[in-house]
Write an enzyme that holds these catalytic residues in place. Sequence first.
Site, mmCIF file in Angstrom:
data_model
loop_
_atom_site.group_PDB
_atom_site.id
_atom_site.type_symbol
_atom_site.label_atom_id
_atom_site.label_comp_id
_atom_site.label_asym_id
_atom_site.label_seq_id
_atom_site.Cartn_x
_atom_site.Cartn_y
_atom_site.Cartn_z
ATOM 1 N N MET A 30 0.956 -1.204 -0.018
ATOM 2 C CA MET A 30 0.063 -0.078 -0.153
ATOM 3 C C MET A 30 1.037 1.277 -0.038
ATOM 4 S SD MET A 30 -3.466 -0.926 2.045
ATOM 5 C CE MET A 30 -3.036 -0.512 3.753
ATOM 6 N N GLY A 36 11.016 -2.851 5.552
ATOM 7 C CA GLY A 36 10.366 -4.161 5.606
ATOM 8 C C GLY A 36 10.053 -4.416 4.146
ATOM 9 N N HIS A 37 9.369 -3.472 3.656
ATOM 10 C CA HIS A 37 9.120 -3.790 2.223
ATOM 11 C C HIS A 37 10.272 -3.953 1.088
ATOM 12 C CE1 HIS A 37 5.781 -0.955 3.481
ATOM 13 N NE2 HIS A 37 4.809 -1.890 3.079
ATOM 14 N N GLN A 153 -2.949 -12.542 7.255
ATOM 15 C CA GLN A 153 -3.114 -11.985 5.933
ATOM 16 C C GLN A 153 -2.270 -13.068 5.073
ATOM 17 O OE1 GLN A 153 -2.539 -8.093 4.303
ATOM 18 N NE2 GLN A 153 -0.699 -8.632 3.899
ATOM 19 N N VAL A 176 10.604 -7.495 9.694
ATOM 20 C CA VAL A 176 11.988 -6.287 9.828
ATOM 21 C C VAL A 176 11.544 -5.621 10.681
ATOM 22 C CG1 VAL A 176 13.390 -4.825 8.698
ATOM 23 C CG2 VAL A 176 12.553 -6.961 7.297
ATOM 24 N N LEU A 184 8.764 -2.811 11.979
ATOM 25 C CA LEU A 184 8.464 -1.492 10.840
ATOM 26 C C LEU A 184 7.254 -1.578 10.249
ATOM 27 C CD1 LEU A 184 11.638 -1.530 8.870
ATOM 28 C CD2 LEU A 184 11.098 -0.304 10.727
ATOM 29 N N SER A 185 6.602 -0.617 10.250
ATOM 30 C CA SER A 185 5.121 -0.381 9.705
ATOM 31 C C SER A 185 4.860 1.070 9.214
ATOM 32 C CB SER A 185 4.023 -0.548 10.736
ATOM 33 O OG SER A 185 2.649 -0.046 10.510
HETATM 34 P P1 AMP Z 1 1.524 -3.031 3.502
HETATM 35 O O1 AMP Z 1 1.925 -1.893 2.717
HETATM 36 O O2 AMP Z 1 1.295 -2.670 4.886
HETATM 37 O O3 AMP Z 1 0.136 -3.623 2.963
HETATM 38 O O4 AMP Z 1 2.416 -4.189 3.499
HETATM 39 C C1 AMP Z 1 2.748 -4.711 2.119
HETATM 40 C C2 AMP Z 1 3.722 -5.881 2.461
HETATM 41 O O5 AMP Z 1 4.925 -5.874 3.343
HETATM 42 C C3 AMP Z 1 3.057 -6.999 3.220
HETATM 43 O O6 AMP Z 1 3.189 -8.336 2.698
HETATM 44 C C4 AMP Z 1 3.414 -6.877 4.577
HETATM 45 O O7 AMP Z 1 3.107 -8.086 5.509
HETATM 46 C C5 AMP Z 1 4.857 -6.582 4.462
HETATM 47 N N1 AMP Z 1 5.500 -5.857 5.556
HETATM 48 C C6 AMP Z 1 4.936 -4.856 6.022
HETATM 49 N N2 AMP Z 1 5.613 -4.446 7.360
HETATM 50 C C7 AMP Z 1 6.799 -5.314 7.305
HETATM 51 C C8 AMP Z 1 7.898 -5.654 8.091
HETATM 52 N N3 AMP Z 1 8.134 -4.919 9.184
HETATM 53 N N4 AMP Z 1 8.742 -6.679 7.767
HETATM 54 C C9 AMP Z 1 8.462 -7.616 6.826
HETATM 55 N N5 AMP Z 1 7.343 -7.315 5.912
HETATM 56 C C10 AMP Z 1 6.522 -6.243 6.305
#
Ligand code: AMP
Length: 282
Positions: A30, A36-37, A153, A176, A184-185
């Site tokens: 998103m 992490g991404h 998910q 990560v 990370l978020s």
């Molecule tokens: P999002 O943009 O939050 O929808 O996440 C996109 C992808 O990145 C999803 O598969 C998440 O699980 C992954 N993701 C988000 N945060 C992390 C993290 N800290 N470490 C590893 N993968 C992550």
Amino acid sequence: MEVFTTIAPLRAALDSLRQAGRRIGFVPTMGCLHAGHMALVREARRNADTVVVSIFVNPAQFGPAEDFNRYPRVFESDAALCAEAGVDFIFHPETAEMYRPGFSVWVEETELARGLCGARRPGHFRGVATVVAKLFNIVRPDVAVFGQKDYQQARIIIRMVEELDFPIRIIIHPTVREADGLALSSRNRYLAPRERQDALCLSRALRRASALFAAGERDAARLRAAVAAELAATPSAAVEYIEIVDAENLAPVAAIARDAVVALAVRIGATRLIDNAVLASA
Ligand code: AMP
């Protein structure tokens, strides 16, 4: 790196690469990309020749009272990170390209999605499964990478791929973290400095559970109580759930006999954070 905002030209570009025998790796996101991404992107790169990242804030997975409108959208810096990481294609559609008016077909997983976040965010995983199925049909990757951070998910996507016969290998990449443990978020940027500090209680509580598990504790109630006590030491942390579930079917477990997951959802102020740790039996 090329950026596509519509489906047809992206499909055409991928078709010719596929015909030339290139394997396609895909990372759906998103946006508001972080390390992490980017770890997921590197994992895709290791397993494919061409890497596609989608950046789409999917309205279908947000509830009416959730943060769809204020979800951070920072395409320029996302694109710079992707270019630096060697991403080949970004797919960045408008909502209208993904959902035509009156859109009426949904993909719904009905077992794994029942508990944890699924119980608290009605319709969330239906929105996720639907958009991921659409993205899989658009990109037709050989391999797609998801993060363990969103454990439920990832399991739902694996189940969807198995049951709907998508010819795609799914890789789950470990979470990560910042040096101090915070997962990370994209939502971490909602946290004020004090809240950022308080948010460490999630990873601390998970480390406590992992340490007890490593020391031989297999009783889920005792592990849960230790996690709850750790979170209770941070007054601003409002627990939404603490659950210990089977790592595969996500059913709550009482005594841990095979791989399990401790999963948390905690509000720090107005920000809802999730995190988890796998308790591997072997
Ligand atoms: P999002 O943009 O939050 O929808 O996440 C996109 C992808 O990145 C999803 O598969 C998440 O699980 C992954 N993701 C988000 N945060 C992390 C993290 N800290 N470490 C590893 N993968 C992550």
